[in-house]
Design a protein around this motif. Structure first.
Motif, PDB file in Angstrom:
ATOM      1  N   ASP A 208       0.818  -1.212   0.000  1.00  0.00           N
ATOM      2  CA  ASP A 208       0.000   0.000   0.000  1.00  0.00           C
ATOM      3  C   ASP A 208       0.855   1.267   0.000  1.00  0.00           C
ATOM      4  N   LYS A 209       2.076   1.162   0.472  1.00  0.00           N
ATOM      5  CA  LYS A 209       2.956   2.338   0.528  1.00  0.00           C
ATOM      6  C   LYS A 209       4.398   1.883   0.364  1.00  0.00           C
ATOM      7  N   ILE A 210       5.195   2.692  -0.352  1.00  0.00           N
ATOM      8  CA  ILE A 210       6.606   2.377  -0.575  1.00  0.00           C
ATOM      9  C   ILE A 210       7.452   3.497   0.025  1.00  0.00           C
ATOM     10  N   VAL A 211       8.423   3.113   0.849  1.00  0.00           N
ATOM     11  CA  VAL A 211       9.334   4.103   1.427  1.00  0.00           C
ATOM     12  C   VAL A 211      10.776   3.682   1.173  1.00  0.00           C
ATOM     13  N   GLY A 212      11.678   4.613   1.384  1.00  0.00           N
ATOM     14  CA  GLY A 212      13.104   4.316   1.294  1.00  0.00           C
ATOM     15  C   GLY A 212      13.783   5.064   0.167  1.00  0.00           C
ATOM     16  N   PRO A 213      15.082   5.297   0.347  1.00  0.00           N
ATOM     17  CA  PRO A 213      15.830   6.109  -0.610  1.00  0.00           C
ATOM     18  C   PRO A 213      16.229   5.309  -1.846  1.00  0.00           C
ATOM     19  N   GLY A 214      16.576   6.021  -2.903  1.00  0.00           N
ATOM     20  CA  GLY A 214      17.028   5.342  -4.109  1.00  0.00           C
ATOM     21  C   GLY A 214      17.588   6.337  -5.106  1.00  0.00           C
ATOM     22  N   ASN A 215      18.107   5.828  -6.198  1.00  0.00           N
ATOM     23  CA  ASN A 215      18.682   6.703  -7.225  1.00  0.00           C
ATOM     24  C   ASN A 215      17.570   7.352  -8.072  1.00  0.00           C
ATOM     25  N   ALA A 216      17.949   8.029  -9.144  1.00  0.00           N
ATOM     26  CA  ALA A 216      16.972   8.759  -9.958  1.00  0.00           C
ATOM     27  C   ALA A 216      15.892   7.841 -10.532  1.00  0.00           C
ATOM     28  N   PHE A 217      16.260   6.599 -10.882  1.00  0.00           N
ATOM     29  CA  PHE A 217      15.273   5.661 -11.424  1.00  0.00           C
ATOM     30  C   PHE A 217      14.236   5.298 -10.367  1.00  0.00           C
ATOM     31  N   VAL A 218      14.721   5.058  -9.161  1.00  0.00           N
ATOM     32  CA  VAL A 218      13.828   4.683  -8.067  1.00  0.00           C
ATOM     33  C   VAL A 218      12.922   5.857  -7.692  1.00  0.00           C
ATOM     34  N   ALA A 219      13.519   7.048  -7.588  1.00  0.00           N
ATOM     35  CA  ALA A 219      12.735   8.230  -7.214  1.00  0.00           C
ATOM     36  C   ALA A 219      11.664   8.513  -8.267  1.00  0.00           C
ATOM     37  N   THR A 220      12.038   8.399  -9.535  1.00  0.00           N
ATOM     38  CA  THR A 220      11.076   8.654 -10.612  1.00  0.00           C
ATOM     39  C   THR A 220       9.977   7.594 -10.610  1.00  0.00           C
ATOM     40  N   ALA A 221      10.368   6.356 -10.401  1.00  0.00           N
ATOM     41  CA  ALA A 221       9.370   5.277 -10.358  1.00  0.00           C
ATOM     42  C   ALA A 221       8.388   5.507  -9.211  1.00  0.00           C
ATOM     43  N   LYS A 222       8.898   5.936  -8.052  1.00  0.00           N
ATOM     44  CA  LYS A 222       8.013   6.197  -6.922  1.00  0.00           C
ATOM     45  C   LYS A 222       7.012   7.304  -7.279  1.00  0.00           C
ATOM     46  N   LYS A 223       7.520   8.366  -7.919  1.00  0.00           N
ATOM     47  CA  LYS A 223       6.597   9.442  -8.330  1.00  0.00           C
ATOM     48  C   LYS A 223       5.538   8.906  -9.290  1.00  0.00           C
ATOM     49  N   GLN A 224       5.952   8.017 -10.198  1.00  0.00           N
ATOM     50  CA  GLN A 224       5.001   7.538 -11.211  1.00  0.00           C
ATOM     51  C   GLN A 224       3.949   6.591 -10.631  1.00  0.00           C
ATOM     52  N   VAL A 225       4.292   5.830  -9.618  1.00  0.00           N
ATOM     53  CA  VAL A 225       3.286   4.920  -9.044  1.00  0.00           C
ATOM     54  C   VAL A 225       2.486   5.576  -7.912  1.00  0.00           C
ATOM     55  N   PHE A 226       2.843   6.821  -7.563  1.00  0.00           N
ATOM     56  CA  PHE A 226       2.122   7.520  -6.499  1.00  0.00           C
ATOM     57  C   PHE A 226       0.641   7.654  -6.887  1.00  0.00           C
ATOM     58  N   GLY A 227      -0.226   7.286  -5.989  1.00  0.00           N
ATOM     59  CA  GLY A 227      -1.659   7.290  -6.286  1.00  0.00           C
ATOM     60  C   GLY A 227      -2.145   5.848  -6.268  1.00  0.00           C
ATOM     61  N   THR A 228      -1.410   4.971  -6.982  1.00  0.00           N
ATOM     62  CA  THR A 228      -1.674   3.535  -6.852  1.00  0.00           C
ATOM     63  C   THR A 228      -1.255   3.088  -5.455  1.00  0.00           C
ATOM     64  N   VAL A 229      -0.121   3.594  -5.010  1.00  0.00           N
ATOM     65  CA  VAL A 229       0.349   3.369  -3.642  1.00  0.00           C
ATOM     66  C   VAL A 229       0.773   4.712  -3.058  1.00  0.00           C
ATOM     67  N   GLY A 230       0.940   4.776  -1.765  1.00  0.00           N
ATOM     68  CA  GLY A 230       1.530   5.953  -1.138  1.00  0.00           C
ATOM     69  C   GLY A 230       3.042   5.897  -1.268  1.00  0.00           C
TER      70      GLY A 230
END
Lengths: 433, 433
Positions: A208-230
């Motif tokens: 339901d929610k994803i946390v934790g640091p990552g590189n540009a790919f991870v950060a961008t992926a988190k932004k893109q899935v935001f809404g589907t998950v927190g």
């Protein structure tokens, strides 16, 4: 040589604005690549996750069963870790847990003077995904800081993903995960890990929610899935602001400034002091420490390009500057840090007095080390137990209390042209249309 | 005719998954247009804001001074509003303020067994921007729901932007803003308003966080400025889930379902009941209400395309379905709503019992009507006082307490290869290198 600014100089404002406006992040545009990886993971699940993992991490996994880090590997990691480090990790975990337990919010339920029963109720987010970077930035302390608040909140399932380039994984990361009660660990990284956590695959059930640091790919992926998950905040490079009078040991303050600088060439360390002589001594101590520090290359680049010393006439001028900088980490190395701190509004974490180096908060003090960077402390907070909980409002009316305040709701609904809203109240009160 | 699903039917899972997976949002891709508007506002300030406002809202503003809504206009609006609606608005404001005051968090500061002084401190976000839509969706109730929590939190400056197409503004919106103590109001909308709030112009000083609903341009602009400022959630179309036994008046439940349906053709209303007969009666009552409702076109399209009735054998089966739907609004129209509610984890707001229509929470009950949509109640909460505050961690060590836990920090820092971190602690303890 760091930037030097003098509050009383006419050119101060210009130099300070330049300091605040520095872009320390290289905004790699990986949107299209990430979108493709996420689409593949969503469409093809494990198959896509394995393909990307084999390609990017140079592995040869053959099926979903290869993704999971098994109990034997975790046991082997425990055996590989020295006892003293394990004890330190356990002490850190215990202290982090104790602090975050204090953040647990309380429910409320009360009846007001109109007879309405009102309140709110906190519940845990059920499934939490924790992204852990591989390679150099794989920090066991980050595992503790992200996983423990989720557990304290009451998450029922905690899933960790960590890339294992060439099959290598830091045993301390596995040990830290085990200490925190992480339920599942998968050897996946990058956008493919974020996609698997968000959409789920046959092997990895969605969270339901994803946390934790990552590189540009991870950060961008988190932004893109935001809404589907927190998601949690997207952290930028680390920063420290030290406010210090001349009664500090310059070598201590220099070490504190370098402890951020060694993270990243784009990390930022700033000193505010009222003594030009002390500033000079700190600058010298920095160069002296740099002679022996293993990460001297990184730290000296950071200090040269982004470091700054701001000279004020009186430390009472510091709080206004601190608030404009809104630092991630703030050290108040003075005799009465409480008095100074009371004047300050924007800081992720405040380290009070001469014996509280920022690094104590990175590991062992208890508060979270995931903190708002890049001036976002103006509007956001460090990671906390609350980030793994959500609140439901509770409202209960009866015929009497609805009769008292319902007519006003009907009035307002009609003024907004929402007649079914009005009807749903009026019909219970037998009000005229 | 809404979707009908029977929990005991073999095809239930397929139908329920389809219901959960429905895409109710048309994701207009306005990224490039919005990026251009934001870049213009950032580069040219008032000039760009005025150009866009004149073009999109068909106005002829000539300078920054024309942007501000002046005190005389607010006074005129007050004179134009009828006394009964004004009283209703005041009652709503009072009740919303009372509820949100209960959400104010407490600071903590304590000394633990190692002698570390630890805690956290909450402070208000200083400058808050409130976006209010123009035209049909301009709701005074939304002004109250967004502005009051910011004021309760202690924001020092509250700035509202509202577009005035053809110069028209709803006087109730101005009156509501005035009631809440909004400090500045500007007649600007769209991405240009978001840009002005985020970057600031000569006329409009920048804010730290932007909240409030808007169309695709506004939502996209908020996403693009996120990081420079904080933003609230991006809300989707409204939803209601009603759990009702057959001892409700079908006309009441039908009104409740329609109160969401009338918002938007893509709003969603779902009924879970254990009685086929009652379900049929509700369906009939819906059609009967639709004959007289002003917004029947919208409501009937919503009910036809996205409405659903789920028939269960026993209402004890409802909580598991509720949690999968994770509704924005949940009504529990049963005798013992507390018992049912205790089994439920994911809902934005819960309306308990037969006399609590959802609309009472939209206007007057007190809790916020800005709530998580589209299943995001799994990981997020409605707007609250906390959304206008942020937390600083506090850590204070002394020589003794640092001596007790510092060596573990040194150990962990070295295990992560961060030697300046280790040094900053070790140097204060005279520890060997």
């Amino acid at each position: 040589m760091a930037t030097n600014l003098f509050l009383s100089a006419p050119e101060f404002e210009e130099g300070f604005q330049a300091l605040l406006g520095q872009k320390r992040e290289t905004a790699a545009d990986v949107n299209a690549i990430v979108a493709e990886i996420l689409a593949q993971v969503q469409a093809r699940g494990d198959e896509a996750v394995i393909e990307y993992t084999n390609r990017f991490d140079r592995l040869s996994l053959t099926g979903g069963h290869d993704l999971r880090v098994e109990a034997e590997e975790i046991e082997a990691a425990k055996a590989a870790v020295d006892a003293e480090t394990l004890e330190a990790l356990k002490l850190a975990a215990k202290r982090i847990e104790a602090y975050h337990a204090k953040q647990k919010p309380e429910d409320q339920y009360y009846t007001d003077e109109a007879g309405a029963e009102l309140g709110f109720r906190w519940t845990a987010i059920e499934n939490v995904g924790l992204y852990v970077p591989g390679g150099l930035a794989t920090y066991p302390s980050s595992v503790l800081m992200n996983a423990i608040p989720a557990k304290v909140a009451g998450a029922s399932r905690l899933v960790m993903t960590v890339p294992t380039p060439d099959g290598v994984i830091n045993p301390l990361v596995l040990v830290a995960a085990d200490l925190c009660g992480v339920d599942e660990i998968y050897r996946v990284g990058g956008a493919q890990a974020v996609g698997a956590l968000a959409y789920g695959t046959k092997t990895i059930a969605p969270v339901d929610k994803i946390v934790g640091p990552g590189n540009a790919f991870v950060a961008t992926a988190k932004k893109q899935v935001f809404g589907t998950v927190g998601i949690d905040m997207i952290a930028g490079p680390s920063e420290i602001l030290v406010v210090a009078d001349d009664r500090n040991d310059p070598a201590w303050i220099a070490a504190d400034l370098l402890s951020q600088a060694e993270h990243d060439p784009v990390a930022q360390s700033i000193l505010i002091t009222d003594s030009a002589e002390f500033a000079e001594a700190v600058e010298q101590a920095i160069h002296s420490h740099l002679e022996t520090l293993p990460k001297a290359d990184i730290a000296s680049a950071s200090w040269r390009d982004y470091g700054a010393i701001i000279l004020v006439e009186d430390l009472s001028q510091a709080p206004a500057l601190v608030d404009r900088i809104a630092p991630e980490h703030l050290e108040l190395c003075v005799d009465d840090p409480e008095a100074l701190s009371a004047e300050i509004r924007h800081a992720g974490a405040i380290f009070m007095g001469r014996y509280t180096p920022e690094a104590i908060g990175d590991y062992i003090a208890g508060p979270n080390h995931v903190l708002p960077t890049a001036r976002t402390a103006r509007f956001s907070s460090g990671l906390s137990t609350l980030d793994f909980m959500k609140r439901s409002s509770l409202i209960k009316m009866n015929a009497d209390s609805l009769g008292r305040i319902g007519p006003s709701a009907v009035r307002l609904a009609r003024s907004e042209g929402l007649d079914a809203h009005a009807l749903s109240v009026a019909i219970r009160l037998n009000m005229p249309e």
